[in-house]
Design a protein around this motif. Sequence first.
Motif, PDB file in Angstrom:
ATOM      1  N   TYR A  13       0.779  -1.337  -0.062  1.00 19.71           N
ATOM      2  CA  TYR A  13      -0.078   0.004  -0.097  1.00 19.71           C
ATOM      3  C   TYR A  13       0.848   1.272   0.053  1.00 19.71           C
ATOM      4  O   TYR A  13       0.342   2.439  -0.154  1.00 19.71           O
ATOM      5  N   PHE A  14       2.132   1.084   0.002  1.00 20.47           N
ATOM      6  CA  PHE A  14       3.022   2.372   0.098  1.00 20.47           C
ATOM      7  C   PHE A  14       3.033   3.098  -1.348  1.00 20.47           C
ATOM      8  O   PHE A  14       3.251   2.022  -2.259  1.00 20.47           O
ATOM      9  N   ILE A  30       7.930   8.342   1.367  1.00 18.92           N
ATOM     10  CA  ILE A  30       6.954   7.010   1.353  1.00 18.92           C
ATOM     11  C   ILE A  30       5.674   7.382   1.697  1.00 18.92           C
ATOM     12  O   ILE A  30       5.621   8.073   3.167  1.00 18.92           O
ATOM     13  N   THR A  31       4.744   7.134   1.193  1.00 18.10           N
ATOM     14  CA  THR A  31       3.166   7.593   1.673  1.00 18.10           C
ATOM     15  C   THR A  31       2.498   6.298   1.944  1.00 18.10           C
ATOM     16  O   THR A  31       2.497   5.420   0.919  1.00 18.10           O
ATOM     17  N   PHE A  32       1.816   6.263   3.187  1.00 18.85           N
ATOM     18  CA  PHE A  32       0.729   5.202   3.371  1.00 18.85           C
ATOM     19  C   PHE A  32      -0.618   5.938   3.535  1.00 18.85           C
ATOM     20  O   PHE A  32      -0.862   6.459   4.519  1.00 18.85           O
ATOM     21  N   PRO A  33      -1.275   5.821   2.463  1.00 19.85           N
ATOM     22  CA  PRO A  33      -2.750   6.365   2.704  1.00 19.85           C
ATOM     23  C   PRO A  33      -3.647   5.119   3.388  1.00 19.85           C
ATOM     24  O   PRO A  33      -3.566   3.946   3.220  1.00 19.85           O
ATOM     25  N   TYR A  34      -4.653   5.712   4.012  1.00 19.59           N
ATOM     26  CA  TYR A  34      -5.582   4.819   4.807  1.00 19.59           C
ATOM     27  C   TYR A  34      -6.848   5.870   5.065  1.00 19.59           C
ATOM     28  O   TYR A  34      -6.943   6.970   4.938  1.00 19.59           O
ATOM     29  N   PHE A  35      -7.970   4.919   5.265  1.00 14.19           N
ATOM     30  CA  PHE A  35      -9.210   5.621   5.532  1.00 14.19           C
ATOM     31  C   PHE A  35      -9.451   5.696   6.912  1.00 14.19           C
ATOM     32  O   PHE A  35      -9.520   4.426   7.780  1.00 14.19           O
ATOM     33  N   ASP A  36      -9.868   6.778   7.560  1.00 15.31           N
ATOM     34  CA  ASP A  36     -10.089   7.107   9.002  1.00 15.31           C
ATOM     35  C   ASP A  36     -11.561   7.603   8.790  1.00 15.31           C
ATOM     36  O   ASP A  36     -11.940   8.618   8.987  1.00 15.31           O
ATOM     37  N   GLY A  37     -12.502   6.270   9.025  1.00 10.16           N
ATOM     38  CA  GLY A  37     -13.766   6.757   8.970  1.00 10.16           C
ATOM     39  C   GLY A  37     -14.158   7.021   7.409  1.00 10.16           C
ATOM     40  O   GLY A  37     -13.816   6.166   6.673  1.00 10.16           O
ATOM     41  N   ARG A  39     -12.955   9.752   5.951  1.00 11.44           N
ATOM     42  CA  ARG A  39     -11.680  10.553   5.651  1.00 11.44           C
ATOM     43  C   ARG A  39     -10.552   9.935   5.131  1.00 11.44           C
ATOM     44  O   ARG A  39     -10.064   8.846   5.664  1.00 11.44           O
ATOM     45  N   LEU A  40     -10.170  10.205   3.969  1.00 10.30           N
ATOM     46  CA  LEU A  40      -8.918   9.586   3.422  1.00 10.30           C
ATOM     47  C   LEU A  40      -7.662  10.389   3.954  1.00 10.30           C
ATOM     48  O   LEU A  40      -7.611  11.814   4.118  1.00 10.30           O
ATOM     49  N   ASP A  41      -6.553   9.634   4.855  1.00 11.69           N
ATOM     50  CA  ASP A  41      -5.675  10.462   5.521  1.00 11.69           C
ATOM     51  C   ASP A  41      -4.379   9.669   5.084  1.00 11.69           C
ATOM     52  O   ASP A  41      -4.479   8.614   4.326  1.00 11.69           O
ATOM     53  N   ARG A  42      -3.322   9.962   5.473  1.00  5.16           N
ATOM     54  CA  ARG A  42      -1.946   9.230   5.160  1.00  5.16           C
ATOM     55  C   ARG A  42      -1.096   9.462   6.367  1.00  5.16           C
ATOM     56  O   ARG A  42      -0.934  10.359   6.948  1.00  5.16           O
ATOM     57  N   LEU A  43       0.028   8.697   6.289  1.00  2.00           N
ATOM     58  CA  LEU A  43       1.101   8.736   7.074  1.00  2.00           C
ATOM     59  C   LEU A  43       2.271   8.827   6.066  1.00  2.00           C
ATOM     60  O   LEU A  43       2.155   8.286   4.939  1.00  2.00           O
ATOM     61  N   GLN A  44       3.616   9.600   6.378  1.00  2.00           N
ATOM     62  CA  GLN A  44       4.529   9.641   5.436  1.00  2.00           C
ATOM     63  C   GLN A  44       5.974   9.633   6.098  1.00  2.00           C
ATOM     64  O   GLN A  44       5.845   9.887   7.244  1.00  2.00           O
ATOM     65  N   TRP A  45       6.936   8.918   5.294  1.00  2.00           N
ATOM     66  CA  TRP A  45       8.079   8.915   6.024  1.00  2.00           C
ATOM     67  C   TRP A  45       9.048   9.348   4.901  1.00  2.00           C
ATOM     68  O   TRP A  45       9.006   9.358   3.898  1.00  2.00           O
ATOM     69  N   TRP A  46       9.874  10.508   5.592  1.00  2.00           N
ATOM     70  CA  TRP A  46      10.732  11.139   4.644  1.00  2.00           C
ATOM     71  C   TRP A  46      12.147  10.569   4.852  1.00  2.00           C
ATOM     72  O   TRP A  46      12.679  10.344   5.885  1.00  2.00           O
ATOM     73  N   TRP A  47      13.041  10.360   3.770  1.00  2.00           N
ATOM     74  CA  TRP A  47      14.494  10.302   3.958  1.00  2.00           C
ATOM     75  C   TRP A  47      15.227  10.799   2.862  1.00  2.00           C
ATOM     76  O   TRP A  47      14.768  11.245   2.230  1.00  2.00           O
ATOM     77  N   HIS A  48      16.359  10.945   3.157  1.00  2.00           N
ATOM     78  CA  HIS A  48      17.322  11.537   2.292  1.00  2.00           C
ATOM     79  C   HIS A  48      18.588  10.684   2.071  1.00  2.00           C
ATOM     80  O   HIS A  48      19.139  10.069   3.225  1.00  2.00           O
ATOM     81  N   VAL A  49      19.447  11.091   1.098  1.00  2.00           N
ATOM     82  CA  VAL A  49      20.610  10.426   0.791  1.00  2.00           C
ATOM     83  C   VAL A  49      21.820  11.590   0.232  1.00  2.00           C
ATOM     84  O   VAL A  49      21.263  12.301  -0.805  1.00  2.00           O
ATOM     85  N   SER A  50      22.708  11.833   0.975  1.00  2.00           N
ATOM     86  CA  SER A  50      23.595  13.081   0.607  1.00  2.00           C
ATOM     87  C   SER A  50      24.143  12.593  -0.880  1.00  2.00           C
ATOM     88  O   SER A  50      24.503  11.212  -0.954  1.00  2.00           O
ATOM     89  N   LEU A  51      24.855  13.399  -1.802  1.00  2.00           N
ATOM     90  CA  LEU A  51      25.340  13.203  -2.945  1.00  2.00           C
ATOM     91  C   LEU A  51      26.600  12.476  -2.866  1.00  2.00           C
ATOM     92  O   LEU A  51      26.904  11.428  -3.637  1.00  2.00           O
ATOM     93  N   ALA A  52      27.334  12.736  -1.788  1.00  2.00           N
ATOM     94  CA  ALA A  52      28.546  11.995  -1.346  1.00  2.00           C
ATOM     95  C   ALA A  52      28.160  10.523  -1.090  1.00  2.00           C
ATOM     96  O   ALA A  52      28.832   9.508  -1.509  1.00  2.00           O
ATOM     97  N   GLN A  53      27.307  10.497  -0.199  1.00  2.00           N
ATOM     98  CA  GLN A  53      26.782   8.864  -0.027  1.00  2.00           C
ATOM     99  C   GLN A  53      26.343   7.948  -1.140  1.00  2.00           C
ATOM    100  O   GLN A  53      26.623   6.999  -1.273  1.00  2.00           O
ATOM    101  N   GLU A  54      25.596   8.798  -1.961  1.00  2.00           N
ATOM    102  CA  GLU A  54      25.072   8.226  -3.154  1.00  2.00           C
ATOM    103  C   GLU A  54      26.140   7.568  -4.163  1.00  2.00           C
ATOM    104  O   GLU A  54      26.188   6.471  -4.767  1.00  2.00           O
ATOM    105  N   ARG A  55      27.396   8.534  -4.271  1.00  2.00           N
ATOM    106  CA  ARG A  55      28.478   8.045  -4.921  1.00  2.00           C
ATOM    107  C   ARG A  55      29.193   6.909  -4.466  1.00  2.00           C
ATOM    108  O   ARG A  55      29.374   6.013  -5.146  1.00  2.00           O
ATOM    109  N   VAL A  56      29.166   6.887  -3.169  1.00  2.00           N
ATOM    110  CA  VAL A  56      29.976   5.890  -2.267  1.00  2.00           C
ATOM    111  C   VAL A  56      29.230   4.398  -2.514  1.00  2.00           C
ATOM    112  O   VAL A  56      29.654   3.385  -2.852  1.00  2.00           O
ATOM    113  N   VAL A  57      27.857   4.427  -2.282  1.00  2.00           N
ATOM    114  CA  VAL A  57      27.202   3.180  -2.094  1.00  2.00           C
ATOM    115  C   VAL A  57      26.806   2.702  -3.584  1.00  2.00           C
ATOM    116  O   VAL A  57      26.428   1.634  -3.613  1.00  2.00           O
TER     117      VAL A  57
END
Length: 129
Positions: A13-14, A30-37, A39-57
Amino acid sequence: MNNIDLPHALEAYFAFAEIASTRHSRRFTITFPYFDGQRLDRLQWWWHVSLAQERVVGEAGMEALRQEAIERFRQHIQRWLVNSRNRLFDGQPFPRLASVAPAEEPVEDTLVAEPVAEPVWAEPKVVNG
């Protein structure tokens, strides 16, 4: 009691998106939508990767970081459900949120506290006297 009763895995569902990058990093959500009664609601998870980290991994490392973010978000949702005494069910097309009925609440093990011994202190000494 299992707080998640869905026909598919929670991750199915993500929704995933890359949002505007900064000069130093790539940002994802990452967004997780769900119905609360009704009403359509959502939970979100935010994350980031530095450009230097991206080059390394590299590309394989980016996928591993994405899987780690998915796992952390899944755990967050499970804790949120337990702490809020809610459950997810149905899942057609989005999961529905409902309170856990009192009869369905898990019985928690009660912990018996061990008696704590009083500390033994040495006799007071006179320093200047």
